[in-house]
Design a protein around this motif. Structure first.
Motif, PDB file in Angstrom:
ATOM      1  N   TYR A  19      78.381  65.650 156.505  1.00 19.39           N
ATOM      2  CA  TYR A  19      77.631  66.038 157.700  1.00 19.39           C
ATOM      3  C   TYR A  19      76.878  64.840 158.265  1.00 19.39           C
ATOM      4  CZ  TYR A  19      74.034  68.041 160.674  1.00 19.39           C
ATOM      5  OH  TYR A  19      73.211  68.307 161.731  1.00 19.39           O
ATOM      6  N   ALA A  20      76.852  64.755 159.602  1.00 21.17           N
ATOM      7  CA  ALA A  20      76.096  63.715 160.305  1.00 21.17           C
ATOM      8  C   ALA A  20      75.748  64.252 161.689  1.00 21.17           C
ATOM      9  CB  ALA A  20      76.899  62.427 160.415  1.00 21.17           C
ATOM     10  N   PRO A  21      74.682  63.759 162.308  1.00 20.89           N
ATOM     11  CA  PRO A  21      74.315  64.217 163.659  1.00 20.89           C
ATOM     12  C   PRO A  21      75.324  63.714 164.696  1.00 20.89           C
ATOM     13  CG  PRO A  21      72.875  62.440 162.936  1.00 20.89           C
ATOM     14  CD  PRO A  21      73.682  62.828 161.757  1.00 20.89           C
ATOM     15  N   PRO A  22      75.394  64.393 165.854  1.00 23.03           N
ATOM     16  CA  PRO A  22      76.338  63.968 166.903  1.00 23.03           C
ATOM     17  C   PRO A  22      75.980  62.581 167.445  1.00 23.03           C
ATOM     18  CG  PRO A  22      75.577  66.213 167.292  1.00 23.03           C
ATOM     19  CD  PRO A  22      74.710  65.652 166.210  1.00 23.03           C
ATOM     20  N   LEU A  23      77.002  61.968 168.096  1.00 22.28           N
ATOM     21  CA  LEU A  23      76.786  60.653 168.698  1.00 22.28           C
ATOM     22  C   LEU A  23      75.872  60.752 169.916  1.00 22.28           C
ATOM     23  CD1 LEU A  23      80.228  58.799 168.708  1.00 22.28           C
ATOM     24  CD2 LEU A  23      78.118  58.044 167.632  1.00 22.28           C
ATOM     25  N   ILE A  24      75.169  59.663 170.142  1.00 21.33           N
ATOM     26  CA  ILE A  24      74.360  59.515 171.351  1.00 21.33           C
ATOM     27  C   ILE A  24      75.022  58.429 172.200  1.00 21.33           C
ATOM     28  CG2 ILE A  24      72.087  58.863 172.266  1.00 21.33           C
ATOM     29  CD1 ILE A  24      70.898  59.840 169.633  1.00 21.33           C
ATOM     30  N   PRO A  25      75.157  58.610 173.526  1.00 23.16           N
ATOM     31  CA  PRO A  25      75.780  57.581 174.362  1.00 23.16           C
ATOM     32  C   PRO A  25      75.170  56.203 174.103  1.00 23.16           C
ATOM     33  CG  PRO A  25      75.428  59.560 175.653  1.00 23.16           C
ATOM     34  CD  PRO A  25      74.773  59.800 174.329  1.00 23.16           C
ATOM     35  N   GLY A  26      76.032  55.224 173.911  1.00 17.10           N
ATOM     36  CA  GLY A  26      75.568  53.866 173.633  1.00 17.10           C
ATOM     37  C   GLY A  26      75.578  53.514 172.160  1.00 17.10           C
ATOM     38  N   ASP A  27      75.851  54.487 171.261  1.00 17.30           N
ATOM     39  CA  ASP A  27      75.879  54.206 169.820  1.00 17.30           C
ATOM     40  C   ASP A  27      77.065  53.304 169.450  1.00 17.30           C
ATOM     41  OD1 ASP A  27      73.618  55.586 169.295  1.00 17.30           O
ATOM     42  OD2 ASP A  27      74.598  57.397 168.532  1.00 17.30           O
ATOM     43  N   THR A  28      76.906  52.627 168.334  1.00 20.34           N
ATOM     44  CA  THR A  28      77.981  51.803 167.763  1.00 20.34           C
ATOM     45  C   THR A  28      78.427  52.453 166.464  1.00 20.34           C
ATOM     46  OG1 THR A  28      77.064  49.783 168.733  1.00 20.34           O
ATOM     47  CG2 THR A  28      78.617  49.525 166.892  1.00 20.34           C
ATOM     48  N   ILE A  29      79.715  52.790 166.389  1.00 21.00           N
ATOM     49  CA  ILE A  29      80.236  53.461 165.199  1.00 21.00           C
ATOM     50  C   ILE A  29      80.860  52.430 164.247  1.00 21.00           C
ATOM     51  CG2 ILE A  29      80.644  55.614 166.430  1.00 21.00           C
ATOM     52  CD1 ILE A  29      83.588  54.890 166.599  1.00 21.00           C
ATOM     53  N   GLU A  61      82.917  63.195 178.203  1.00 17.40           N
ATOM     54  CA  GLU A  61      81.653  63.789 177.786  1.00 17.40           C
ATOM     55  C   GLU A  61      81.851  65.105 177.038  1.00 17.40           C
ATOM     56  OE1 GLU A  61      78.984  64.729 180.963  1.00 17.40           O
ATOM     57  OE2 GLU A  61      77.241  64.148 179.767  1.00 17.40           O
ATOM     58  N   LYS A  62      82.964  65.802 177.300  1.00 16.17           N
ATOM     59  CA  LYS A  62      83.217  67.069 176.621  1.00 16.17           C
ATOM     60  C   LYS A  62      83.456  66.869 175.113  1.00 16.17           C
ATOM     61  CE  LYS A  62      86.578  67.992 179.399  1.00 16.17           C
ATOM     62  NZ  LYS A  62      87.740  68.686 180.042  1.00 16.17           N
ATOM     63  N   ILE A  63      83.843  65.662 174.703  1.00 17.67           N
ATOM     64  CA  ILE A  63      84.110  65.378 173.289  1.00 17.67           C
ATOM     65  C   ILE A  63      82.844  64.928 172.554  1.00 17.67           C
ATOM     66  CG2 ILE A  63      85.670  64.072 171.746  1.00 17.67           C
ATOM     67  CD1 ILE A  63      87.084  65.987 173.547  1.00 17.67           C
ATOM     68  N   LEU A  64      81.764  64.705 173.307  1.00 17.44           N
ATOM     69  CA  LEU A  64      80.547  64.158 172.714  1.00 17.44           C
ATOM     70  C   LEU A  64      80.023  65.005 171.554  1.00 17.44           C
ATOM     71  CD1 LEU A  64      78.302  62.033 172.796  1.00 17.44           C
ATOM     72  CD2 LEU A  64      77.099  63.454 174.461  1.00 17.44           C
ATOM     73  N   LYS A  65      80.104  66.314 171.680  1.00 18.15           N
ATOM     74  CA  LYS A  65      79.554  67.184 170.644  1.00 18.15           C
ATOM     75  C   LYS A  65      80.407  67.201 169.369  1.00 18.15           C
ATOM     76  CE  LYS A  65      81.856  71.214 172.690  1.00 18.15           C
ATOM     77  NZ  LYS A  65      81.671  72.557 173.258  1.00 18.15           N
ATOM     78  N   HIS A  66      81.659  66.719 169.462  1.00 14.86           N
ATOM     79  CA  HIS A  66      82.548  66.744 168.295  1.00 14.86           C
ATOM     80  C   HIS A  66      82.492  65.447 167.479  1.00 14.86           C
ATOM     81  CE1 HIS A  66      84.268  70.493 169.720  1.00 14.86           C
ATOM     82  NE2 HIS A  66      84.526  69.930 170.908  1.00 14.86           N
ATOM     83  N   ILE A  67      82.185  64.347 168.131  1.00 12.13           N
ATOM     84  CA  ILE A  67      82.179  63.061 167.423  1.00 12.13           C
ATOM     85  C   ILE A  67      80.817  62.863 166.769  1.00 12.13           C
ATOM     86  CG2 ILE A  67      82.542  60.578 167.609  1.00 12.13           C
ATOM     87  CD1 ILE A  67      84.191  61.063 170.086  1.00 12.13           C
ATOM     88  N   LYS A  68      80.817  62.622 165.455  1.00  8.06           N
ATOM     89  CA  LYS A  68      79.578  62.426 164.699  1.00  8.06           C
ATOM     90  C   LYS A  68      79.302  60.932 164.510  1.00  8.06           C
ATOM     91  CE  LYS A  68      79.643  66.886 164.200  1.00  8.06           C
ATOM     92  NZ  LYS A  68      78.778  67.741 165.033  1.00  8.06           N
ATOM     93  N   GLN A  69      78.096  60.643 164.088  1.00 11.80           N
ATOM     94  CA  GLN A  69      77.694  59.247 163.930  1.00 11.80           C
ATOM     95  C   GLN A  69      78.372  58.550 162.747  1.00 11.80           C
ATOM     96  OE1 GLN A  69      73.442  58.960 163.800  1.00 11.80           O
ATOM     97  NE2 GLN A  69      73.145  59.680 165.901  1.00 11.80           N
ATOM     98  N   ASN A  70      78.969  59.324 161.836  1.00  8.41           N
ATOM     99  CA  ASN A  70      79.653  58.701 160.706  1.00  8.41           C
ATOM    100  C   ASN A  70      81.142  58.531 160.949  1.00  8.41           C
ATOM    101  OD1 ASN A  70      80.388  61.361 160.620  1.00  8.41           O
ATOM    102  ND2 ASN A  70      79.915  61.680 158.458  1.00  8.41           N
ATOM    103  N   ALA A  71      81.602  58.739 162.206  1.00  7.99           N
ATOM    104  CA  ALA A  71      83.010  58.540 162.534  1.00  7.99           C
ATOM    105  C   ALA A  71      83.378  57.064 162.378  1.00  7.99           C
ATOM    106  CB  ALA A  71      83.297  59.024 163.951  1.00  7.99           C
ATOM    107  N   LYS A 116      83.178  62.962 183.803  1.00  7.55           N
ATOM    108  CA  LYS A 116      81.938  62.429 183.242  1.00  7.55           C
ATOM    109  C   LYS A 116      82.243  61.779 181.881  1.00  7.55           C
ATOM    110  CE  LYS A 116      78.834  65.694 185.511  1.00  7.55           C
ATOM    111  NZ  LYS A 116      77.780  66.720 185.322  1.00  7.55           N
ATOM    112  N   ASN A 117      81.798  60.554 181.722  1.00  7.41           N
ATOM    113  CA  ASN A 117      82.085  59.788 180.513  1.00  7.41           C
ATOM    114  C   ASN A 117      80.793  59.278 179.878  1.00  7.41           C
ATOM    115  OD1 ASN A 117      84.908  59.985 181.047  1.00  7.41           O
ATOM    116  ND2 ASN A 117      84.734  58.336 182.541  1.00  7.41           N
TER     117      ASN A 117
END
Length: 328
Positions: free
Chosen positions: A120-130, A87-97, A38-39
């Motif tokens: 600190y920053a909230p986690p990424l949401i699928p489709g975000d641009t970092i 998808e398992k990495i989703l919770k580790h990558i933040k929006q400020n990466a 799952k990606n």
């Protein structure tokens, strides 16, 4: 007939084994490309992808977490890169990466490295641009090194000219290095400066001793140094002396003018000073006056003894005697 059956069996085994190898290879390749897990998709925008191609790895903190799915050129300075992330990495990558492109070793393929931020920053949401940053490319580094080498070459050439001039004794530095007399004079000057500094230091020490010996409460120097009223009075005295000196200069100037007039023969004073005939006449007149005063005294003495004026002079003597008694 038997030979035909064995060939068929061998062919069947080859096909089965080949198919198994193909399935295993497809599995590993698909697993490597995250086709069977799952990606989720995220994007990053770069100015230069530096040779990045589809299928290149995406790493997060040095761990392979996905692959490059798509590269779209938005305009001449903007390139959007889509990435498939496990998808398992989703919770580790933040929006400020922050994403950056680098090479996998010196001659390896290009990879996208995603670095986490400490804030600190909230986690990424699928489709975000970092966010992204672009490293200096190898070509830019080579161009910079080329420019640096050219500058070093010019600098070396200039240094060679300078050292040659110094060796031949051109300029002040060359004279300092090659001229022994100038070096001796410079050494002597330094020695004189050292002696002067020692003398100045000794003078300062003596001055400090003098300052320490001043009695600021009773001595005149202490009063002048510490008493503001005395300082004002001294300043007033100096001002008055200055004014007096101006007046004295004016008087002296007038006297000089008077003496000059006398020397030039102007006025009665010059006539009296410079005319010898007048001086002789004045001397004779003074002598005559002196002789006349002597004769007058003799006549007065004769009058005192004359019987006509004797009573008058005695009366004057009695009055003088009375005034003398009153005064006593």
């Amino acid at each position: 007939m038997k030979k035909s059956n064995s060939q068929k069996i061998n062919l069947g085994l080859f096909v089965i084994i080949s198919t198994l190898f193909l399935i295993i290879a497809l599995y590993f390749i698909g697993n490597r490309q995250n086709l069977f897990s799952k990606n989720f998709k995220i994007s990053a925008v770069f100015n230069n992808v530096n040779g990045l191609i589809l299928g290149n790895n995406v790493r997060y903190s040095g761990i392979n977490v996905g692959t490059v799915k798509n590269i779209n050129m938005i305009n001449d300075t903007t390139i959007c890169v889509d990435m498939l992330i496990d998808e398992k990495i989703l919770k580790h990558i933040k929006q400020n990466a922050v994403a950056g492109i680098s090479s996998d070793g010196l001659v390896g393929s290009m990879v996208i490295n995603i670095a986490p931020e400490k804030d600190y920053a909230p986690p990424l949401i699928p489709g975000d641009t970092i966010k992204s940053y672009s490293k200096i490319s190898t070509n830019d580094m080579l161009e910079t090194l080329n420019t640096t080498n050219d500058n070093i070459s010019l600098l070396t050439s200039d240094l060679l000219k300078i050292t040659t001039s110094i060796k031949t004794g051109d300029g002040t530095l060359g004279m300092l290095i090659n001229d022994p007399e100038l070096a001796y004079n410079l050494k002597k000057t330094v020695a004189n400066l050292k002696t002067a500094s020692i003398s100045a230091s000794n003078s300062l020490l003596e001055f400090n001793k003098i300052i320490k010996t001043i009695n600021f409460d009773e001595s005149m120097a202490g009063v002048l140094l510490s008493d503001s009223i005395s300082a004002i009075q001294m300043k007033s005295i100096i001002t008055n002396l200055d004014k007096s000196s101006i007046g004295i200069d004016s008087v002296i100037s007038n006297i000089n003018d008077l003496v000059l007039n006398v020397k030039n023969g102007e006025g009665t004073l010059d006539y009296m000073v410079n005319d010898t005939v007048l001086v002789n006449n004045i001397d004779e007149t003074v002598k005559n006056i002196k002789e006349g005063s002597i004769r007058l005294n003799e006549n007065l003495e004769a009058l005192k003894h004359n019987f006509l004026f004797r009573g008058y002079f005695r009366k004057l003597e009695r009055q003088k005697a009375k005034e003398a008694k009153k005064n006593n």
